[in-house]
Design a protein around this motif. Structure first.
Motif, PDB file in Angstrom:
ATOM      1  N   VAL A  25       0.847  -1.186   0.000  1.00 29.40           N
ATOM      2  CA  VAL A  25       0.000   0.000   0.000  1.00 29.40           C
ATOM      3  C   VAL A  25       0.889   1.245   0.000  1.00 29.40           C
ATOM      4  CG1 VAL A  25      -0.218   0.068   2.533  1.00 29.40           C
ATOM      5  CG2 VAL A  25      -1.950   1.161   1.113  1.00 29.40           C
ATOM      6  N   GLU A  26       0.582   2.167  -0.913  1.00 32.73           N
ATOM      7  CA  GLU A  26       1.351   3.406  -1.016  1.00 32.73           C
ATOM      8  C   GLU A  26       0.737   4.452  -0.085  1.00 32.73           C
ATOM      9  OE1 GLU A  26       1.551   4.558  -5.108  1.00 32.73           O
ATOM     10  OE2 GLU A  26       2.875   2.892  -5.644  1.00 32.73           O
ATOM     11  N   VAL A  27       1.580   5.021   0.765  1.00 34.17           N
ATOM     12  CA  VAL A  27       1.086   5.961   1.768  1.00 34.17           C
ATOM     13  C   VAL A  27       1.694   7.343   1.557  1.00 34.17           C
ATOM     14  CG1 VAL A  27       0.745   4.113   3.441  1.00 34.17           C
ATOM     15  CG2 VAL A  27       2.885   5.416   3.467  1.00 34.17           C
ATOM     16  N   LEU A  28       0.955   8.333   2.021  1.00 28.47           N
ATOM     17  CA  LEU A  28       1.415   9.711   2.066  1.00 28.47           C
ATOM     18  C   LEU A  28       1.595  10.073   3.532  1.00 28.47           C
ATOM     19  CD1 LEU A  28      -1.171  11.209  -0.461  1.00 28.47           C
ATOM     20  CD2 LEU A  28       1.087  10.241  -0.978  1.00 28.47           C
ATOM     21  N   ILE A  29       2.774  10.492   3.899  1.00 30.54           N
ATOM     22  CA  ILE A  29       2.988  10.899   5.284  1.00 30.54           C
ATOM     23  C   ILE A  29       2.285  12.229   5.498  1.00 30.54           C
ATOM     24  CG2 ILE A  29       4.674  11.529   7.040  1.00 30.54           C
ATOM     25  CD1 ILE A  29       6.630   9.629   5.729  1.00 30.54           C
ATOM     26  N   GLU A  30       1.470  12.285   6.546  1.00 28.91           N
ATOM     27  CA  GLU A  30       0.682  13.492   6.788  1.00 28.91           C
ATOM     28  C   GLU A  30       1.444  14.458   7.684  1.00 28.91           C
ATOM     29  OE1 GLU A  30      -3.789  15.013   7.973  1.00 28.91           O
ATOM     30  OE2 GLU A  30      -3.301  12.893   8.202  1.00 28.91           O
ATOM     31  N   GLU A  89       9.857  14.641  12.504  1.00 31.25           N
ATOM     32  CA  GLU A  89       8.958  13.491  12.699  1.00 31.25           C
ATOM     33  C   GLU A  89       8.649  12.818  11.367  1.00 31.25           C
ATOM     34  OE1 GLU A  89       5.421  14.188  14.933  1.00 31.25           O
ATOM     35  OE2 GLU A  89       6.458  15.275  16.523  1.00 31.25           O
ATOM     36  N   VAL A  90       8.447  13.607  10.332  1.00 27.84           N
ATOM     37  CA  VAL A  90       8.168  13.041   9.003  1.00 27.84           C
ATOM     38  C   VAL A  90       9.341  12.191   8.528  1.00 27.84           C
ATOM     39  CG1 VAL A  90       7.822  13.594   6.567  1.00 27.84           C
ATOM     40  CG2 VAL A  90       6.557  14.858   8.317  1.00 27.84           C
ATOM     41  N   MET A  91      10.552  12.744   8.648  1.00 25.19           N
ATOM     42  CA  MET A  91      11.726  12.014   8.163  1.00 25.19           C
ATOM     43  C   MET A  91      11.934  10.726   8.953  1.00 25.19           C
ATOM     44  SD  MET A  91      12.631  14.021   5.694  1.00 25.19           S
ATOM     45  CE  MET A  91      14.230  13.372   5.199  1.00 25.19           C
ATOM     46  N   ALA A  92      11.709  10.785  10.266  1.00 19.51           N
ATOM     47  CA  ALA A  92      11.883   9.579  11.083  1.00 19.51           C
ATOM     48  C   ALA A  92      10.850   8.521  10.719  1.00 19.51           C
ATOM     49  CB  ALA A  92      11.768   9.955  12.565  1.00 19.51           C
ATOM     50  N   LEU A  93       9.625   8.937  10.477  1.00 17.45           N
ATOM     51  CA  LEU A  93       8.577   7.991  10.093  1.00 17.45           C
ATOM     52  C   LEU A  93       8.884   7.368   8.735  1.00 17.45           C
ATOM     53  CD1 LEU A  93       5.905   6.592  10.596  1.00 17.45           C
ATOM     54  CD2 LEU A  93       4.730   8.646   9.762  1.00 17.45           C
ATOM     55  N   ALA A  94       9.408   8.163   7.825  1.00 21.67           N
ATOM     56  CA  ALA A  94       9.772   7.626   6.510  1.00 21.67           C
ATOM     57  C   ALA A  94      10.829   6.536   6.635  1.00 21.67           C
ATOM     58  CB  ALA A  94      10.273   8.752   5.610  1.00 21.67           C
ATOM     59  N   GLU A  95      11.764   6.692   7.575  1.00 20.83           N
ATOM     60  CA  GLU A  95      12.775   5.657   7.817  1.00 20.83           C
ATOM     61  C   GLU A  95      12.128   4.365   8.303  1.00 20.83           C
ATOM     62  OE1 GLU A  95      15.961   5.752   7.243  1.00 20.83           O
ATOM     63  OE2 GLU A  95      16.600   7.858   7.200  1.00 20.83           O
ATOM     64  N   VAL A  96      11.131   4.484   9.187  1.00 20.49           N
ATOM     65  CA  VAL A  96      10.426   3.307   9.682  1.00 20.49           C
ATOM     66  C   VAL A  96       9.725   2.583   8.537  1.00 20.49           C
ATOM     67  CG1 VAL A  96       8.506   2.533  11.134  1.00 20.49           C
ATOM     68  CG2 VAL A  96      10.120   4.243  12.000  1.00 20.49           C
ATOM     69  N   ILE A  97       9.048   3.357   7.690  1.00 15.84           N
ATOM     70  CA  ILE A  97       8.294   2.770   6.578  1.00 15.84           C
ATOM     71  C   ILE A  97       9.236   2.085   5.590  1.00 15.84           C
ATOM     72  CG2 ILE A  97       6.815   3.320   4.606  1.00 15.84           C
ATOM     73  CD1 ILE A  97       5.645   5.604   6.355  1.00 15.84           C
ATOM     74  N   ALA A  98      10.373   2.717   5.323  1.00 18.99           N
ATOM     75  CA  ALA A  98      11.311   2.170   4.338  1.00 18.99           C
ATOM     76  C   ALA A  98      11.845   0.803   4.754  1.00 18.99           C
ATOM     77  CB  ALA A  98      12.464   3.141   4.127  1.00 18.99           C
ATOM     78  N   ILE A 156       3.707  13.276   0.327  1.00 19.79           N
ATOM     79  CA  ILE A 156       3.315  14.046   1.517  1.00 19.79           C
ATOM     80  C   ILE A 156       1.892  14.568   1.335  1.00 19.79           C
ATOM     81  CG2 ILE A 156       3.730  16.222   2.739  1.00 19.79           C
ATOM     82  CD1 ILE A 156       5.643  14.199   3.598  1.00 19.79           C
ATOM     83  N   GLU A 157       1.140  14.560   2.444  1.00 22.04           N
ATOM     84  CA  GLU A 157      -0.228  15.085   2.443  1.00 22.04           C
ATOM     85  C   GLU A 157      -0.405  16.055   3.595  1.00 22.04           C
ATOM     86  OE1 GLU A 157      -4.409  15.320   3.868  1.00 22.04           O
ATOM     87  OE2 GLU A 157      -2.685  14.474   4.922  1.00 22.04           O
ATOM     88  N   GLY A 158      -1.237  17.064   3.386  1.00 19.34           N
ATOM     89  CA  GLY A 158      -1.572  17.996   4.457  1.00 19.34           C
ATOM     90  C   GLY A 158      -2.942  18.608   4.223  1.00 19.34           C
ATOM     91  N   TYR A 159      -3.415  19.304   5.240  1.00 17.31           N
ATOM     92  CA  TYR A 159      -4.701  20.008   5.136  1.00 17.31           C
ATOM     93  C   TYR A 159      -4.580  21.325   5.885  1.00 17.31           C
ATOM     94  CZ  TYR A 159      -9.572  21.301   5.812  1.00 17.31           C
ATOM     95  OH  TYR A 159     -10.759  21.994   5.850  1.00 17.31           O
ATOM     96  N   ALA A 197       8.810  21.490   0.523  1.00 21.44           N
ATOM     97  CA  ALA A 197      10.198  21.339   0.983  1.00 21.44           C
ATOM     98  C   ALA A 197      10.435  19.960   1.587  1.00 21.44           C
ATOM     99  CB  ALA A 197      10.519  22.427   2.012  1.00 21.44           C
ATOM    100  N   ILE A 198       9.465  19.453   2.360  1.00 19.68           N
ATOM    101  CA  ILE A 198       9.636  18.124   2.956  1.00 19.68           C
ATOM    102  C   ILE A 198       9.610  17.043   1.873  1.00 19.68           C
ATOM    103  CG2 ILE A 198       8.586  16.421   4.480  1.00 19.68           C
ATOM    104  CD1 ILE A 198       7.693  18.667   6.274  1.00 19.68           C
TER     105      ILE A 198
END
Length: 415
Positions: free
Chosen positions: A158-163, A178-187, A197-200, A222-223
């Motif tokens: 499943v392809e995810v967008l880090i929020e 936090e985004v970069m650390a989470l991306a490491e976990v996912i990888a 990346i997703e935002g609102y 930028a992220i």
């Protein structure tokens, strides 16, 4: 879906609300009292204008559009939006994604976290179709691991967008770190891959809103660059996405940077534009046109109305209409009287200037009218509303009307 389908004929026979009365069929007239009221209606000309207006706005800036389908949950509108050029449809839940898929949508952006085995199973079934592109959001290592384990066990990814959220807001990582650390976990996991990346921005509050929203949009871009440069994104063209219906112009400016357009897939997600409204988003649109230095007459048009009878005139200066909280939104503004008709007369509207809704109950709206006004039980009033999301979800069927307020199609919702 037309008026003549088996489903619609059965609904008419059951007397479901807001439908042409049995025997009226195609061309049923609101003004001639041939539709069971209250009824939610969409004006076809305004609807088509809005769909193409927003698509042009996005196309002119080299961006892509994934309208938020949770606003309407109306498959016929999804088809109109994608036919006009939308990249795909945004949804909020797994069940909504399935409804959109059944309507023919194959690019599904779920701007929400996918949590729970039951919801993951729905998405897993959608991913069995090789034509499906699906993204959800993630903001925690726990959710990432749960997703990875579930989909890896099924031989899927499943392809995810880090929020990216904001302090005091709702979901989302609170910082770039936090985004970069989470991306490491996912990888490090099978069954899940970072696609962007997703935002609102609608949860941002405070002074200097345009500047705050622009800074947030810039940070999303930028992220995304930082993740791509760190080789933490698993797709060739990463997604960067945000925008509701109040600040899409500012997000578009942030996403419109040349390198962002060329390197990423910048997706805007407004949803309320398709129906627009007579309150909250009408005011927001005026501010958008002012920021764009655009013609105030060249914007979105209110396409949604709810029609109801006057059912009581109990005292001078007071009337009661047969619509209430079960029929029309009331969270942002009370309903607004737009026009009035009297069955049996000509089709010219009667005045409602100086009319106002002062209160609303489950099935009744209280109207203040000028003392001495010729208002009668049985008069039909068209009401505007604010925040269309919370009107759509009160209706199973919606009448699509031509300029003469004759039904040309019945739209079915999938809430």
């Amino acid at each position: 879906m037309t008026i003549d389908t088996t489903e619609i004929r059965a609904a008419v026979a059951r007397g479901e609300k807001g439908l042409p009365v049995e025997g009226a069929g195609k061309g049923a007239s609101l003004i001639r009292d041939e539709v069971s009221l209250p009824a939610m209606v969409l004006r076809e000309r305004a609807l088509e204008h809005n769909i193409h207006w927003m698509q042009r706005f996005v196309d002119d800036r080299g961006l892509a559009l994934a309208p938020h389908g949770k606003t309407t949950m109306t498959p016929a509108l999804f088809r109109r939006q994608t036919a006009a050029g939308a990249w795909g449809i945004t949804l909020a839940t797994a069940a909504q994604c399935r409804a959109a898929y059944e309507a023919g949508v194959r690019r599904l952006l779920m701007a929400n976290e996918l949590v729970g085995a039951g919801n993951m199973a729905i998405v897993s079934s959608l991913l069995e179709d090789p034509e499906v592109t699906y993204h959800c959001t993630v903001d925690s290592a726990d959710n990432a691991r749960a997703l990875g384990e579930f989909f890896a066990a099924r031989g899927q990814c499943v392809e995810v967008l880090i929020e990216l959220g904001v302090p005091g807001g709702r979901c989302g990582c609170r910082s770039r770190a936090e985004v970069m650390a989470l991306a490491e976990v996912i990888a490090a996991q099978p069954g899940i891959a970072v696609a962007g990346i997703e935002g609102y921005e609608g949860v941002i509050h405070g002074d200097d809103m345009a500047d705050r929203v622009r800074a947030y949009g810039d940070e999303l871009v930028a992220i995304t660059r930082a993740l791509a440069d760190a080789d933490l994104i698993a797709v060739e063209r990463p997604v960067v996405t945000a925008s509701g219906s109040a600040w899409y112009d500012v997000i578009a400016e942030a996403f419109g940077a040349a390198d962002a357009r060329e390197r990423f897939l910048p997706l805007l997600r407004p949803g309320c534009y398709v129906a627009h409204d007579h309150g909250l988003y009408k005011r927001a649109q005026s501010e958008i046109l002012e920021r764009l230095h655009g013609d105030p007459e060249d914007g979105l048009l209110p396409a949604m109305e709810v029609w109801a009878h006057i059912q009581s005139v109990p005292e001078p200066g007071r009337a009661v209409a047969g619509l209430g909280k079960r029929d029309i939104a009331y969270d942002a503004d009370l309903p607004m009287p737009l026009r009035r008709y009297r069955p049996g007369m000509d089709d010219a509207p009667l005045p409602v200037a100086d009319w106002a809704v002062t209160g609303i109950m489950d099935q009744h709206a209280f109207l203040q009218v000028p003392v001495g006004e010729d208002v009668r039980v049985g008069d039909i009033v068209a009401f505007g509303s604010s925040h269309p999301c919370l009107t759509f979800d009160k209706w199973r069927h919606i009448c699509l009307m031509n300029d003469a307020f004759e039904a040309v199609e019945i739209l079915t919702t999938r809430f």
